[in-house]
Design a protein around this motif. Structure first.
Motif, PDB file in Angstrom:
ATOM      1  N   LYS A  58     -12.647  -0.021  -1.861  1.00  0.00           N
ATOM      2  CA  LYS A  58     -11.325  -0.455  -1.415  1.00  0.00           C
ATOM      3  C   LYS A  58     -10.499  -0.989  -2.590  1.00  0.00           C
ATOM      4  CE  LYS A  58      -9.156  -3.489   1.991  1.00  0.00           C
ATOM      5  NZ  LYS A  58      -9.379  -4.451   3.063  1.00  0.00           N
ATOM      6  N   GLU A  61      -9.420   1.990  -4.808  1.00  0.00           N
ATOM      7  CA  GLU A  61      -8.337   2.743  -4.173  1.00  0.00           C
ATOM      8  C   GLU A  61      -7.010   1.993  -4.268  1.00  0.00           C
ATOM      9  OE1 GLU A  61      -8.155   5.922  -2.441  1.00  0.00           O
ATOM     10  OE2 GLU A  61      -9.821   6.077  -3.848  1.00  0.00           O
ATOM     11  N   GLN A  62      -7.051   0.690  -4.028  1.00  0.00           N
ATOM     12  CA  GLN A  62      -5.828  -0.118  -4.111  1.00  0.00           C
ATOM     13  C   GLN A  62      -5.255  -0.078  -5.528  1.00  0.00           C
ATOM     14  OE1 GLN A  62      -6.374  -4.307  -3.513  1.00  0.00           O
ATOM     15  NE2 GLN A  62      -4.185  -4.713  -3.389  1.00  0.00           N
ATOM     16  N   THR A  64      -5.669   2.244  -7.766  1.00  0.00           N
ATOM     17  CA  THR A  64      -5.159   3.590  -8.007  1.00  0.00           C
ATOM     18  C   THR A  64      -3.764   3.748  -7.424  1.00  0.00           C
ATOM     19  OG1 THR A  64      -7.416   4.479  -7.985  1.00  0.00           O
ATOM     20  CG2 THR A  64      -5.625   6.058  -7.676  1.00  0.00           C
ATOM     21  N   GLN A  65      -3.566   3.271  -6.204  1.00  0.00           N
ATOM     22  CA  GLN A  65      -2.253   3.367  -5.559  1.00  0.00           C
ATOM     23  C   GLN A  65      -1.200   2.558  -6.300  1.00  0.00           C
ATOM     24  OE1 GLN A  65      -2.919   2.212  -1.510  1.00  0.00           O
ATOM     25  NE2 GLN A  65      -4.034   4.072  -0.999  1.00  0.00           N
ATOM     26  N   GLU A  66      -1.556   1.345  -6.714  1.00  0.00           N
ATOM     27  CA  GLU A  66      -0.604   0.497  -7.428  1.00  0.00           C
ATOM     28  C   GLU A  66      -0.231   1.109  -8.782  1.00  0.00           C
ATOM     29  OE1 GLU A  66       0.984  -2.275  -6.312  1.00  0.00           O
ATOM     30  OE2 GLU A  66       0.042  -1.845  -4.397  1.00  0.00           O
ATOM     31  N   SER A  68      -0.285   4.242  -9.509  1.00  0.00           N
ATOM     32  CA  SER A  68       0.529   5.415  -9.215  1.00  0.00           C
ATOM     33  C   SER A  68       1.977   5.005  -8.980  1.00  0.00           C
ATOM     34  CB  SER A  68      -0.033   6.138  -7.987  1.00  0.00           C
ATOM     35  OG  SER A  68       0.781   7.233  -7.654  1.00  0.00           O
ATOM     36  N   LYS A  69       2.174   3.902  -8.284  1.00  0.00           N
ATOM     37  CA  LYS A  69       3.525   3.385  -8.044  1.00  0.00           C
ATOM     38  C   LYS A  69       4.191   2.931  -9.339  1.00  0.00           C
ATOM     39  CE  LYS A  69       2.571   1.655  -3.395  1.00  0.00           C
ATOM     40  NZ  LYS A  69       2.391   0.432  -2.603  1.00  0.00           N
ATOM     41  N   ARG A  92     -10.526   8.323 -12.742  1.00  0.00           N
ATOM     42  CA  ARG A  92      -9.319   7.905 -12.025  1.00  0.00           C
ATOM     43  C   ARG A  92      -8.106   7.854 -12.947  1.00  0.00           C
ATOM     44  NH1 ARG A  92      -9.749   5.516  -6.863  1.00  0.00           N
ATOM     45  NH2 ARG A  92     -11.866   5.548  -6.072  1.00  0.00           N
ATOM     46  N   LEU A  96      -4.619   9.946 -12.608  1.00  0.00           N
ATOM     47  CA  LEU A  96      -3.318   9.273 -12.590  1.00  0.00           C
ATOM     48  C   LEU A  96      -2.388   9.837 -13.657  1.00  0.00           C
ATOM     49  CD1 LEU A  96      -4.547   5.644 -11.952  1.00  0.00           C
ATOM     50  CD2 LEU A  96      -2.868   6.861 -10.537  1.00  0.00           C
ATOM     51  N   GLN A  99      -1.114  13.105 -12.536  1.00  0.00           N
ATOM     52  CA  GLN A  99      -0.173  12.933 -11.424  1.00  0.00           C
ATOM     53  C   GLN A  99       1.190  12.451 -11.936  1.00  0.00           C
ATOM     54  OE1 GLN A  99      -1.476  10.038  -8.586  1.00  0.00           O
ATOM     55  NE2 GLN A  99       0.505   9.914  -7.602  1.00  0.00           N
TER      56      GLN A  99
END
Length: 121
Positions: A58, A61-62, A64-66, A68-69, A92, A96, A99
């Motif tokens: 978790k 994943e968090q 990675t999302q941050e 990405s933002k 990861r 990123l 991406q």
């Protein structure tokens, strides 16, 4: 007697709602203090990159999302993190980077460099 029971029920419900909503807990106050003093963007990105190697899925994943933002502002730190000794972080980070900054189509598909007219001749 019934009216007394109804009044008591309303009074108790109001007290419960007031007690849970009106007074912040110590945990809530701690959250507020954390938000009032944000870390610098570079430190936050570094923290998130470190979190990519967390034992908890978790958390990874968090992070990675941050990241990405954060987008292009995170690229210099991400490119440095490719050298990490942690395979999960490297994987990861590479995803990123791809991406945020995708490779040009020509380098992925060299045959697309040929003009369309020459393909038919």
């Amino acid at each position: 007697m019934r009216r007394f029971a109804e009044s008591l029920a309303v009074f108790m419900a109001g007290g419960i709602l007031l007690g849970t909503c009106a007074f912040p807990s110590a945990a809530d106050e701690g959250k507020v203090t954390k938000r009032t003093a944000p870390a610098s963007p570079e430190k936050e990105i570094k923290r998130l990159i470190d979190q990519l190697g967390s034992e908890r899925f978790k958390d990874r994943e968090q992070a990675t999302q941050e990241l990405s933002k954060a987008g292009k502002s995170a690229l210099p730190s991400l490119k440095e993190a490719v050298k990490s000794s942690d395979a999960e972080v490297r994987r990861r980070v590479q995803q990123l980077i791809e991406q945020i900054e995708p490779a040009p189509v020509e380098s992925v598909h060299p045959h697309l460099r040929t003009p369309a007219a020459k393909c038919y001749l």
